[in-house]
Design a protein around this motif. Sequence first.
Motif, PDB file in Angstrom:
ATOM      1  N   MET A 170     152.640  67.015  47.124  1.00 31.27           N
ATOM      2  CA  MET A 170     151.708  67.467  48.123  1.00 31.27           C
ATOM      3  C   MET A 170     150.383  67.792  47.464  1.00 31.27           C
ATOM      4  N   ALA A 171     149.319  67.306  48.042  1.00 33.16           N
ATOM      5  CA  ALA A 171     147.990  67.510  47.471  1.00 33.16           C
ATOM      6  C   ALA A 171     147.269  68.658  48.176  1.00 33.16           C
ATOM      7  N   LEU A 172     146.542  69.403  47.390  1.00 35.03           N
ATOM      8  CA  LEU A 172     145.740  70.518  47.884  1.00 35.03           C
ATOM      9  C   LEU A 172     144.310  70.327  47.419  1.00 35.03           C
ATOM     10  N   GLN A 173     143.400  70.969  48.128  1.00 37.05           N
ATOM     11  CA  GLN A 173     142.005  70.928  47.703  1.00 37.05           C
ATOM     12  C   GLN A 173     141.447  72.342  47.707  1.00 37.05           C
ATOM     13  N   LEU A 174     140.897  72.730  46.567  1.00 33.41           N
ATOM     14  CA  LEU A 174     140.217  74.006  46.439  1.00 33.41           C
ATOM     15  C   LEU A 174     138.736  73.721  46.584  1.00 33.41           C
ATOM     16  N   GLN A 175     138.063  74.479  47.414  1.00 31.69           N
ATOM     17  CA  GLN A 175     136.623  74.368  47.574  1.00 31.69           C
ATOM     18  C   GLN A 175     136.020  75.742  47.373  1.00 31.69           C
ATOM     19  N   CYS A 176     134.887  75.787  46.685  1.00 28.75           N
ATOM     20  CA  CYS A 176     134.185  77.054  46.544  1.00 28.75           C
ATOM     21  C   CYS A 176     132.739  76.794  46.139  1.00 28.75           C
ATOM     22  N   ASN A 177     131.948  77.832  46.264  1.00 28.97           N
ATOM     23  CA  ASN A 177     130.563  77.777  45.803  1.00 28.97           C
ATOM     24  C   ASN A 177     130.427  78.692  44.603  1.00 28.97           C
ATOM     25  N   ILE A 178     129.610  78.264  43.655  1.00 29.58           N
ATOM     26  CA  ILE A 178     129.343  79.049  42.447  1.00 29.58           C
ATOM     27  C   ILE A 178     127.858  79.398  42.446  1.00 29.58           C
ATOM     28  N   CYS A 179     127.560  80.661  42.199  1.00 29.97           N
ATOM     29  CA  CYS A 179     126.159  81.092  42.131  1.00 29.97           C
ATOM     30  C   CYS A 179     126.006  82.130  41.019  1.00 29.97           C
ATOM     31  N   HIS A 180     124.778  82.515  40.764  1.00 30.61           N
ATOM     32  CA  HIS A 180     124.454  83.517  39.748  1.00 30.61           C
ATOM     33  C   HIS A 180     125.091  83.179  38.400  1.00 30.61           C
ATOM     34  N   VAL A 181     124.793  82.004  37.902  1.00 32.64           N
ATOM     35  CA  VAL A 181     125.368  81.533  36.642  1.00 32.64           C
ATOM     36  C   VAL A 181     124.662  82.208  35.471  1.00 32.64           C
ATOM     37  N   ASN A 182     125.441  82.782  34.564  1.00 35.27           N
ATOM     38  CA  ASN A 182     124.923  83.293  33.302  1.00 35.27           C
ATOM     39  C   ASN A 182     124.972  82.106  32.334  1.00 35.27           C
ATOM     40  N   TYR A 183     123.814  81.498  32.095  1.00 32.57           N
ATOM     41  CA  TYR A 183     123.774  80.252  31.344  1.00 32.57           C
ATOM     42  C   TYR A 183     124.290  80.393  29.917  1.00 32.57           C
ATOM     43  N   GLU A 184     124.005  81.514  29.278  1.00 26.35           N
ATOM     44  CA  GLU A 184     124.478  81.683  27.902  1.00 26.35           C
ATOM     45  C   GLU A 184     126.003  81.678  27.845  1.00 26.35           C
ATOM     46  N   LYS A 185     126.643  82.447  28.728  1.00 24.36           N
ATOM     47  CA  LYS A 185     128.108  82.466  28.760  1.00 24.36           C
ATOM     48  C   LYS A 185     128.668  81.100  29.142  1.00 24.36           C
ATOM     49  N   ALA A 186     127.981  80.400  30.051  1.00 22.53           N
ATOM     50  CA  ALA A 186     128.445  79.069  30.470  1.00 22.53           C
ATOM     51  C   ALA A 186     128.370  78.084  29.312  1.00 22.53           C
ATOM     52  N   VAL A 187     127.281  78.139  28.543  1.00 17.05           N
ATOM     53  CA  VAL A 187     127.127  77.251  27.385  1.00 17.05           C
ATOM     54  C   VAL A 187     128.218  77.552  26.356  1.00 17.05           C
ATOM     55  N   LEU A 188     128.457  78.830  26.088  1.00 16.99           N
ATOM     56  CA  LEU A 188     129.513  79.197  25.132  1.00 16.99           C
ATOM     57  C   LEU A 188     130.878  78.705  25.600  1.00 16.99           C
ATOM     58  N   TYR A 189     131.163  78.863  26.892  1.00 15.53           N
ATOM     59  CA  TYR A 189     132.441  78.409  27.424  1.00 15.53           C
ATOM     60  C   TYR A 189     132.592  76.901  27.236  1.00 15.53           C
ATOM     61  N   LEU A 190     131.563  76.148  27.621  1.00 15.99           N
ATOM     62  CA  LEU A 190     131.635  74.688  27.487  1.00 15.99           C
ATOM     63  C   LEU A 190     131.778  74.265  26.029  1.00 15.99           C
ATOM     64  N   LEU A 191     131.055  74.916  25.130  1.00 13.06           N
ATOM     65  CA  LEU A 191     131.170  74.569  23.708  1.00 13.06           C
ATOM     66  C   LEU A 191     132.578  74.845  23.186  1.00 13.06           C
ATOM     67  N   LYS A 192     133.177  75.949  23.612  1.00  9.31           N
ATOM     68  CA  LYS A 192     134.545  76.267  23.182  1.00  9.31           C
ATOM     69  C   LYS A 192     135.538  75.232  23.689  1.00  9.31           C
ATOM     70  N   LYS A 193     135.291  74.705  24.891  1.00  6.87           N
ATOM     71  CA  LYS A 193     136.203  73.710  25.451  1.00  6.87           C
ATOM     72  C   LYS A 193     135.971  72.326  24.850  1.00  6.87           C
ATOM     73  N   LEU A 194     134.731  72.021  24.490  1.00  9.32           N
ATOM     74  CA  LEU A 194     134.404  70.701  23.954  1.00  9.32           C
ATOM     75  C   LEU A 194     134.732  70.565  22.468  1.00  9.32           C
ATOM     76  N   THR A 195     134.578  71.627  21.716  1.00  6.36           N
ATOM     77  CA  THR A 195     134.718  71.553  20.261  1.00  6.36           C
ATOM     78  C   THR A 195     136.075  71.033  19.794  1.00  6.36           C
ATOM     79  N   PRO A 196     137.196  71.545  20.285  1.00  2.95           N
ATOM     80  CA  PRO A 196     138.488  71.052  19.773  1.00  2.95           C
ATOM     81  C   PRO A 196     138.728  69.561  20.018  1.00  2.95           C
ATOM     82  N   SER A 197     138.192  69.024  21.100  1.00  3.42           N
ATOM     83  CA  SER A 197     138.439  67.611  21.403  1.00  3.42           C
ATOM     84  C   SER A 197     137.314  66.695  20.910  1.00  3.42           C
TER      85      SER A 197
END
Length: 170
Positions: A1-28
């Motif tokens: 059975m398939a589900l769909q999650l929908q949401c809106n994202i606002c008030h992004v803290n760019y520094e934390k977002a960059v750190l998160y993405l770098l942590k996820k990208l680095t190992p691979s």
Amino acid sequence: MALQLQCNICHVNYEKAVLYLLKKLTPSAPFELRSFLESIAKCSEDITHAIINTVAEKDIQYAIIYIINTYHYQLSHAIEKAFFKKGFTIKINSITVSLEQYTPEYCIQINFQVISSSIKILNPFLSDNLFGRLLHIKPLTDALSALAETTFQTQFDFAEMKNLSIISIP
């Protein structure tokens, strides 16, 4: 059975977002790039500050959308792992991110399947169409939405999430 999650994202803290993405990208990342990405992570505050002060916000938003849509596999794996820690095995089929037309908010859609749960009584229902009909019962939908919101807020603490909903899709 398939589900769909929908949401809106606002008030992004760019520094934390960059750190998160770098942590996820680095190992691979290829071995040759790992030390470079780790170096960027160490000076992410200065880099983020320089980017925010020199690049138009719309360009930053489009870059974030590009990165998320390009590296959706790594992001999918991180989300699956977060839900596994909460007792659910899920399989993400797709993640799409776009900008809302009239606001600076990101619109996120995640199509996924719940494969199993640590709550053994749910497992027979997960592969049954009956479960899809049960999802239309508001208390169950609300419970899944609350779990998703809690999981995402603990994993992605760099932004505010709103209008979260989960629906059953054919």
